[in-house]
Design an enzyme around this catalytic site. Sequence first.
Site, PDB file in Angstrom:
ATOM      1  N   ASP A   1      -3.208  -2.988  -2.534  1.00 55.59           N
ATOM      2  CA  ASP A   1      -4.294  -2.010  -2.501  1.00 55.59           C
ATOM      3  C   ASP A   1      -4.218  -1.117  -3.749  1.00 55.59           C
ATOM      4  O   ASP A   1      -3.163  -0.992  -4.387  1.00 55.59           O
ATOM      5  CB  ASP A   1      -4.179  -1.136  -1.241  1.00 55.59           C
ATOM      6  CG  ASP A   1      -5.409  -0.235  -1.061  1.00 55.59           C
ATOM      7  OD1 ASP A   1      -5.278   0.829  -0.430  1.00 55.59           O
ATOM      8  OD2 ASP A   1      -6.485  -0.593  -1.592  1.00 55.59           O
ATOM      9  N   ASN A   2      -5.313  -0.499  -4.123  1.00 56.72           N
ATOM     10  CA  ASN A   2      -5.366   0.545  -5.153  1.00 56.72           C
ATOM     11  C   ASN A   2      -4.986   0.110  -6.560  1.00 56.72           C
ATOM     12  O   ASN A   2      -4.400   0.893  -7.310  1.00 56.72           O
ATOM     13  CB  ASN A   2      -4.451   1.723  -4.765  1.00 56.72           C
ATOM     14  CG  ASN A   2      -4.664   2.175  -3.357  1.00 56.72           C
ATOM     15  OD1 ASN A   2      -3.755   2.081  -2.530  1.00 56.72           O
ATOM     16  ND2 ASN A   2      -5.861   2.659  -3.067  1.00 56.72           N
TER      17      ASN A   2
ATOM     18  N   ASP B   1       0.847  -1.189   0.000  1.00 55.18           N
ATOM     19  CA  ASP B   1       0.000   0.000   0.000  1.00 55.18           C
ATOM     20  C   ASP B   1       0.888   1.247   0.000  1.00 55.18           C
ATOM     21  O   ASP B   1       0.527   2.287   0.542  1.00 55.18           O
ATOM     22  CB  ASP B   1      -0.896  -0.015   1.245  1.00 55.18           C
ATOM     23  CG  ASP B   1      -2.055   0.956   1.116  1.00 55.18           C
ATOM     24  OD1 ASP B   1      -2.686   1.274   2.155  1.00 55.18           O
ATOM     25  OD2 ASP B   1      -2.324   1.433  -0.009  1.00 55.18           O
TER      26      ASP B   1
ATOM     27  N   LYS C   1       2.641   3.530  -5.714  1.00 50.25           N
ATOM     28  CA  LYS C   1       2.100   2.514  -6.643  1.00 50.25           C
ATOM     29  C   LYS C   1       3.126   2.099  -7.693  1.00 50.25           C
ATOM     30  O   LYS C   1       3.116   0.974  -8.158  1.00 50.25           O
ATOM     31  CB  LYS C   1       0.826   3.031  -7.307  1.00 50.25           C
ATOM     32  CG  LYS C   1      -0.208   3.574  -6.300  1.00 50.25           C
ATOM     33  CD  LYS C   1      -0.438   2.637  -5.089  1.00 50.25           C
ATOM     34  CE  LYS C   1      -1.105   3.340  -3.929  1.00 50.25           C
ATOM     35  NZ  LYS C   1      -1.005   2.568  -2.653  1.00 50.25           N
TER      36      LYS C   1
ATOM     37  N   GLU D   1     -11.434   4.062  -0.701  1.00 46.46           N
ATOM     38  CA  GLU D   1     -11.810   4.312   0.694  1.00 46.46           C
ATOM     39  C   GLU D   1     -12.660   5.588   0.839  1.00 46.46           C
ATOM     40  O   GLU D   1     -12.353   6.622   0.272  1.00 46.46           O
ATOM     41  CB  GLU D   1     -10.575   4.418   1.603  1.00 46.46           C
ATOM     42  CG  GLU D   1      -9.487   5.346   1.140  1.00 46.46           C
ATOM     43  CD  GLU D   1      -8.416   4.648   0.348  1.00 46.46           C
ATOM     44  OE1 GLU D   1      -8.724   3.624  -0.292  1.00 46.46           O
ATOM     45  OE2 GLU D   1      -7.288   5.132   0.315  1.00 46.46           O
TER      46      GLU D   1
HETATM   47  C1  LIG Z   1       9.162   3.009  -2.079  1.00 46.68           C
HETATM   48  N1  LIG Z   1       9.398   2.450  -0.807  1.00 46.68           N
HETATM   49  C2  LIG Z   1       8.786   2.836   0.337  1.00 46.68           C
HETATM   50  N2  LIG Z   1       9.272   2.376   1.505  1.00 46.68           N
HETATM   51  C3  LIG Z   1       8.680   2.744   2.661  1.00 46.68           C
HETATM   52  N3  LIG Z   1       7.602   3.551   2.753  1.00 46.68           N
HETATM   53  C4  LIG Z   1       7.107   4.022   1.607  1.00 46.68           C
HETATM   54  C5  LIG Z   1       7.648   3.694   0.351  1.00 46.68           C
HETATM   55  N4  LIG Z   1       6.919   4.294  -0.616  1.00 46.68           N
HETATM   56  C6  LIG Z   1       5.944   4.996   0.013  1.00 46.68           C
HETATM   57  N5  LIG Z   1       6.055   4.824   1.348  1.00 46.68           N
HETATM   58  C7  LIG Z   1       5.150   5.355   2.364  1.00 46.68           C
HETATM   59  O1  LIG Z   1       3.912   4.695   2.128  1.00 46.68           O
HETATM   60  C8  LIG Z   1       2.832   5.629   2.087  1.00 46.68           C
HETATM   61  C9  LIG Z   1       2.449   5.869   0.679  1.00 46.68           C
HETATM   62  C10 LIG Z   1       1.278   5.494   0.221  1.00 46.68           C
HETATM   63  C11 LIG Z   1       0.894   5.765  -1.202  1.00 46.68           C
HETATM   64  N6  LIG Z   1      -0.537   5.576  -1.311  1.00 46.68           N
HETATM   65  C12 LIG Z   1      -1.231   6.299  -2.168  1.00 46.68           C
HETATM   66  O2  LIG Z   1      -0.679   7.114  -2.916  1.00 46.68           O
HETATM   67  C13 LIG Z   1      -2.698   6.158  -2.165  1.00 46.68           C
HETATM   68  C14 LIG Z   1      -3.441   7.136  -2.837  1.00 46.68           C
HETATM   69  C15 LIG Z   1      -4.830   7.072  -2.857  1.00 46.68           C
HETATM   70  C16 LIG Z   1      -5.591   8.092  -3.588  1.00 46.68           C
HETATM   71  C17 LIG Z   1      -6.660   7.736  -4.398  1.00 46.68           C
HETATM   72  C18 LIG Z   1      -7.389   8.722  -5.092  1.00 46.68           C
HETATM   73  C19 LIG Z   1      -7.044  10.058  -4.942  1.00 46.68           C
HETATM   74  F1  LIG Z   1      -7.749  11.009  -5.576  1.00 46.68           F
HETATM   75  C20 LIG Z   1      -5.982  10.415  -4.111  1.00 46.68           C
HETATM   76  C21 LIG Z   1      -5.259   9.446  -3.438  1.00 46.68           C
HETATM   77  C22 LIG Z   1      -5.512   6.027  -2.189  1.00 46.68           C
HETATM   78  C23 LIG Z   1      -4.748   5.052  -1.515  1.00 46.68           C
HETATM   79  O3  LIG Z   1      -5.345   4.044  -0.840  1.00 46.68           O
HETATM   80  C24 LIG Z   1      -3.354   5.107  -1.499  1.00 46.68           C
HETATM   81  O4  LIG Z   1      -2.666   4.114  -0.850  1.00 46.68           O
HETATM   82  C25 LIG Z   1       3.388   6.877   2.737  1.00 46.68           C
HETATM   83  O5  LIG Z   1       3.281   6.780   4.133  1.00 46.68           O
HETATM   84  C26 LIG Z   1       4.851   6.831   2.280  1.00 46.68           C
HETATM   85  O6  LIG Z   1       5.699   7.573   3.129  1.00 46.68           O
HETATM   86 MG   LIG Z   2      -4.000   2.482  -0.401  1.00 49.00          MG
END
Ligand SMILES: CNc1ncnc2c1ncn2[C@@H]1O[C@H](/C=C/CNC(=O)c2cc(-c3ccc(F)cc3)cc(O)c2O)[C@@H](O)[C@H]1O
Ligand SMILES: [Mg+2]
Length: 214
Positions: A169-170, A141, A144, A199
């Site tokens: 997810d997503n 999650d 993406k 969600e």
């Molecule tokens: C790449 N390696 C990584 N290692 C460790 N942590 C990482 C990470 N990448 C990202 N993260 C962390 O995960 C999280 C990122 C999540 C990205 N999720 C989304 O973009 C997302 C986005 C939407 C979304 C859907 C529609 C919309 F209009 C706007 C947003 C819905 C979701 O359920 C999502 O999960 C943050 O906490 C980030 O700091």
């Molecule tokens: Mg998500």
Amino acid sequence: TQSTRPQRLLGAVQKNATRGDPRSVVKAIDEFCRHKEWAMNVGDEKGCILDSVVSELNPATVLELGTYCGYSTVRIASLLPPHAKLITLEFNPDYAKIACQVIAWAGLEDKIQLVEGSSAEWIPKMKEHFGVKMLDLVFMDHWKDDYLPDTKLLEDCGLLRKGSVLLADNVICPGSPDYLKYVRRSPRYKSQYFRSHLEYTKAEDGLEKSVFLG
Ligand SMILES: CNc1ncnc2c1ncn2[C@@H]1O[C@H](/C=C/CNC(=O)c2cc(-c3ccc(F)cc3)cc(O)c2O)[C@@H](O)[C@H]1O
Ligand SMILES: [Mg+2]
């Protein structure tokens, strides 16, 4: 100074949830996100699908990529058997600090190892650093665009065994098209789409469950 949304989400948990009661923490976050401020938690509808996959699998070792505020971390850990372990990776220190307090409020510190760092850095260290032999479940999650490279990294690090489950997810919104193509075409996965909604909205989204065939 202005508070951040994750700080306000934590405030809602501390105000409305009962310490040591994971389900009340999940409920408090869902209420906050549905009625106050949207946030990117897997949410209650997809959360029920997540619950059923976890309960059916009864995993001993779970890896979560992207903790954010710890909503799915708490949701998964509350369903794990006594000696099971969940390792969750989060590279944003501000989010990690919030998630740590959400996890503590739920009273699940003993089941959850929150690691502040990136998947790229820590997936290769799973075995030596955490004594992980194999992963029974990976919940993806995080960003993406990193679903596919991290899946290949999990394979290359020998962390997947016959029957390991990837739950992403997503896969529709925001979407992860390259990942979806990969797991659905690869002879090494049996993939299944669980249709749901983004969600707290009416937009389509879903989870993809992919069983590694070895
Ligand atoms: C790449 N390696 C990584 N290692 C460790 N942590 C990482 C990470 N990448 C990202 N993260 C962390 O995960 C999280 C990122 C999540 C990205 N999720 C989304 O973009 C997302 C986005 C939407 C979304 C859907 C529609 C919309 F209009 C706007 C947003 C819905 C979701 O359920 C999502 O999960 C943050 O906490 C980030 O700091
Ligand atoms: Mg998500």
